[in-house]
Motif scaffolding. Sequence first.
Motif, short mmCIF file in Angstrom:
data_model
loop_
_atom_site.label_atom_id
_atom_site.label_comp_id
_atom_site.label_asym_id
_atom_site.label_seq_id
_atom_site.Cartn_x
_atom_site.Cartn_y
_atom_site.Cartn_z
N ALA A 154 -0.29 -0.55 -9.55
CA ALA A 154 -1.35 -1.38 -8.95
C ALA A 154 -1.91 -2.39 -9.94
O ALA A 154 -2.16 -3.55 -9.58
CB ALA A 154 -2.46 -0.48 -8.40
N LEU A 171 2.41 1.67 -3.55
CA LEU A 171 1.47 2.05 -4.60
C LEU A 171 0.88 3.44 -4.40
O LEU A 171 0.31 4.02 -5.31
CB LEU A 171 0.35 1.01 -4.69
CG LEU A 171 0.82 -0.41 -5.04
CD1 LEU A 171 -0.36 -1.36 -5.18
CD2 LEU A 171 1.65 -0.42 -6.31
N THR A 172 1.04 3.98 -3.19
CA THR A 172 0.62 5.36 -2.94
C THR A 172 1.40 6.33 -3.83
O THR A 172 0.85 7.31 -4.35
CB THR A 172 0.83 5.73 -1.46
OG1 THR A 172 -0.02 4.93 -0.66
CG2 THR A 172 0.54 7.21 -1.22
N PRO A 202 0.69 4.80 -8.44
CA PRO A 202 -0.56 4.05 -8.60
C PRO A 202 -0.60 3.18 -9.86
O PRO A 202 -1.30 2.17 -9.87
CB PRO A 202 -1.63 5.15 -8.66
CG PRO A 202 -1.01 6.33 -7.98
CD PRO A 202 0.45 6.25 -8.29
N ARG A 203 0.13 3.56 -10.90
CA ARG A 203 0.06 2.78 -12.13
C ARG A 203 0.60 1.36 -11.93
O ARG A 203 0.30 0.46 -12.71
CB ARG A 203 0.79 3.48 -13.27
CG ARG A 203 2.30 3.42 -13.21
CD ARG A 203 2.91 3.66 -14.59
NE ARG A 203 2.62 4.99 -15.12
CZ ARG A 203 2.78 5.33 -16.38
NH1 ARG A 203 3.22 4.44 -17.26
NH2 ARG A 203 2.52 6.54 -16.80
N ASP A 218 0.83 -1.21 0.00
CA ASP A 218 0.00 0.00 0.00
C ASP A 218 0.86 1.26 0.00
O ASP A 218 0.55 2.23 -0.70
CB ASP A 218 -0.94 0.01 1.21
CG ASP A 218 -2.03 -1.05 1.11
OD1 ASP A 218 -2.21 -1.61 0.00
OD2 ASP A 218 -2.68 -1.33 2.13
#
Length: 240
Positions: A131, A124-125, A128-129, A121
Amino acid sequence: MSGDGRPPALELIDVRAGYGRIDVLHGLTLSVPRGTVLALLGPNGAGKSTTVQIAGGRLVPRSGCLHVAGNHVNGASPGRLAKAGVCTIPEGRGIFPNLTVDENLWVMTNATRRARADVRDRALTFFPRLAEKRTQLAGTLSGGEQQMLAMSRALTTDPELLILDEVSLGLAPLIVKELYEAVAHLTTLGIAILVVEQFADTALAVADVAAIMGHGRIKAIGAPSAIAEQLSSAYLGGAA
């Protein structure tokens, strides 16, 4: 000392270093304050790569001092420096190409002792791509996505200092812009960043301080706007 009284994230004091009998750094002194982006610039042969090797523990100074957060760490291994908060993103990225994105992030739980979900988490903060690429082998990602993965892995360790060595190499301008937007955001978390970048304008766009190297020494240092003339001279005139 920084404004809050704490020592800089990184200090190199009168460092001399080189390879074999050849000296590359000739009394280099450089300080990277906490929460600051410092762009280290200069032509090929100026000593930038050697400086990164010293800061990351891959080369031991012949003389002088290396301090991380005020602690004397001359001779410390890369692993020990990583535990002290120094994280280097090398040219070439250093990811595990045969592991998935998730697995690359899970590897970092050994360093952070955080739960896998927390590590993922946090990573990916910032990017985001990644994710939607979680189950994809890292070696099949685009060059820019691999660089994002390398940076996101580093950030899960809560570094005091992040060293970015030519992160834009071979990447499209839009991807480089996205990477450096993330770099600019990281200083709000108090992370100090040392950027070595072939494209001076790219690094200067996010830098708080710029230092120009030549012949293994710092020739000029200051706000990016204040050293523009010296920077032009350094690149046009070679490493002198």
